[in-house]
Design a protein around this motif. Structure first.
Motif, mmCIF file in Angstrom:
data_model
loop_
_atom_site.group_PDB
_atom_site.id
_atom_site.type_symbol
_atom_site.label_atom_id
_atom_site.label_comp_id
_atom_site.label_asym_id
_atom_site.label_seq_id
_atom_site.Cartn_x
_atom_site.Cartn_y
_atom_site.Cartn_z
ATOM 1 N N ALA A 264 0.822 -1.215 0.000
ATOM 2 C CA ALA A 264 0.000 0.000 0.000
ATOM 3 C C ALA A 264 0.853 1.261 0.000
ATOM 4 N N ARG A 265 1.978 1.241 0.689
ATOM 5 C CA ARG A 265 2.784 2.469 0.755
ATOM 6 C C ARG A 265 3.459 2.791 -0.562
ATOM 7 N N ARG A 266 3.527 1.828 -1.469
ATOM 8 C CA ARG A 266 4.131 2.068 -2.781
ATOM 9 C C ARG A 266 3.099 2.455 -3.844
ATOM 10 N N MET A 267 1.849 2.510 -3.463
ATOM 11 C CA MET A 267 0.767 2.813 -4.405
ATOM 12 C C MET A 267 0.346 4.273 -4.271
ATOM 13 N N SER A 268 -0.169 4.827 -5.361
ATOM 14 C CA SER A 268 -0.758 6.163 -5.283
ATOM 15 C C SER A 268 -2.067 6.062 -4.504
ATOM 16 N N SER A 269 -2.576 7.181 -4.048
ATOM 17 C CA SER A 269 -3.816 7.139 -3.269
ATOM 18 C C SER A 269 -4.980 6.617 -4.110
ATOM 19 N N GLY A 270 -5.025 6.979 -5.379
ATOM 20 C CA GLY A 270 -6.087 6.472 -6.256
ATOM 21 C C GLY A 270 -5.994 4.974 -6.455
ATOM 22 N N SER A 271 -4.783 4.469 -6.615
ATOM 23 C CA SER A 271 -4.586 3.021 -6.771
ATOM 24 C C SER A 271 -5.006 2.275 -5.514
ATOM 25 N N ARG A 272 -4.616 2.817 -4.359
ATOM 26 C CA ARG A 272 -5.007 2.185 -3.091
ATOM 27 C C ARG A 272 -6.519 2.106 -2.959
ATOM 28 N N LEU A 273 -7.211 3.189 -3.290
ATOM 29 C CA LEU A 273 -8.674 3.191 -3.160
ATOM 30 C C LEU A 273 -9.314 2.206 -4.134
ATOM 31 N N ALA A 274 -8.796 2.137 -5.357
ATOM 32 C CA ALA A 274 -9.360 1.213 -6.353
ATOM 33 C C ALA A 274 -9.150 -0.239 -5.937
ATOM 34 N N ILE A 275 -7.945 -0.580 -5.476
ATOM 35 C CA ILE A 275 -7.663 -1.966 -5.070
ATOM 36 C C ILE A 275 -8.435 -2.312 -3.800
ATOM 37 N N GLN A 276 -8.523 -1.378 -2.860
ATOM 38 C CA GLN A 276 -9.300 -1.620 -1.639
ATOM 39 C C GLN A 276 -10.766 -1.887 -1.984
ATOM 40 N N ALA A 277 -11.326 -1.113 -2.890
ATOM 41 C CA ALA A 277 -12.722 -1.325 -3.301
ATOM 42 C C ALA A 277 -12.891 -2.697 -3.947
ATOM 43 N N ALA A 278 -11.954 -3.070 -4.813
ATOM 44 C CA ALA A 278 -12.038 -4.380 -5.477
ATOM 45 C C ALA A 278 -11.910 -5.509 -4.466
ATOM 46 N N LEU A 279 -10.995 -5.395 -3.532
ATOM 47 C CA LEU A 279 -10.816 -6.447 -2.523
ATOM 48 C C LEU A 279 -12.021 -6.521 -1.579
ATOM 49 N N THR A 280 -12.649 -5.402 -1.313
ATOM 50 C CA THR A 280 -13.851 -5.397 -0.486
ATOM 51 C C THR A 280 -14.958 -6.210 -1.158
ATOM 52 N N LEU A 281 -15.138 -6.002 -2.453
ATOM 53 C CA LEU A 281 -16.145 -6.769 -3.191
ATOM 54 C C LEU A 281 -15.759 -8.238 -3.298
ATOM 55 N N ALA A 282 -14.461 -8.514 -3.445
ATOM 56 C CA ALA A 282 -14.000 -9.897 -3.576
ATOM 57 C C ALA A 282 -14.234 -10.702 -2.297
ATOM 58 N N GLN A 283 -14.348 -10.029 -1.165
ATOM 59 C CA GLN A 283 -14.629 -10.733 0.096
ATOM 60 C C GLN A 283 -16.032 -11.317 0.139
ATOM 61 N N THR A 284 -16.956 -10.721 -0.557
ATOM 62 C CA THR A 284 -18.354 -11.152 -0.468
ATOM 63 C C THR A 284 -18.877 -11.833 -1.723
ATOM 64 N N HIS A 285 -18.101 -11.802 -2.797
ATOM 65 C CA HIS A 285 -18.566 -12.387 -4.051
ATOM 66 C C HIS A 285 -17.487 -13.277 -4.650
ATOM 67 N N THR A 286 -17.929 -14.331 -5.296
ATOM 68 C CA THR A 286 -16.987 -15.136 -6.069
ATOM 69 C C THR A 286 -16.985 -14.624 -7.492
ATOM 70 N N PHE A 287 -15.879 -14.701 -8.150
ATOM 71 C CA PHE A 287 -15.793 -14.209 -9.516
ATOM 72 C C PHE A 287 -14.898 -15.134 -10.321
ATOM 73 N N ASP A 288 -15.121 -15.099 -11.595
ATOM 74 C CA ASP A 288 -14.350 -15.925 -12.510
ATOM 75 C C ASP A 288 -13.975 -15.047 -13.699
ATOM 76 N N ALA A 289 -12.690 -14.828 -13.873
ATOM 77 C CA ALA A 289 -12.237 -14.033 -14.998
ATOM 78 C C ALA A 289 -12.309 -14.872 -16.261
ATOM 79 N N VAL A 290 -12.962 -14.341 -17.250
ATOM 80 C CA VAL A 290 -13.121 -15.078 -18.509
ATOM 81 C C VAL A 290 -12.218 -14.464 -19.552
#
Length: 81
Positions: A55-81
């Protein structure tokens, strides 16, 4: 013939300074003037799902985007096609 792509949103997560929860975003969106001035000194939401050294090596925008994605990944399963 081209087919039109379609998708469905199952859930959403957005993070910004001063808006770290769904309730905060809904409160902002239901204001009479939802284009209210941005609070410049509002704190960034915590990036508690990202390892600290990463996290300390990421820009603030990158941190927020990855945090949002990981938050959703905790509650949903996904499959990259």
């Amino acid at each position: 013939m081209c087919s039109t792509p379609s998708f469905s949103l199952l859930d959403w997560c957005a993070l910004a300074p001063g808006r770290a929860s769904r309730d905060a975003w809904l409160a902002w969106a239901t204001q009479e003037d939802s284009v209210a001035p941005w609070v410049a000194d509002a704190p960034l939401p915590a990036a508690n799902l990202i390892p600290m050294m990463t996290a300390r090596r990421m820009s603030s925008g990158s941190r927020l985007a990855i945090q949002a994605a990981l938050t959703l990944a905790q509650t949903h399963t996904f499959d990259a096609v």
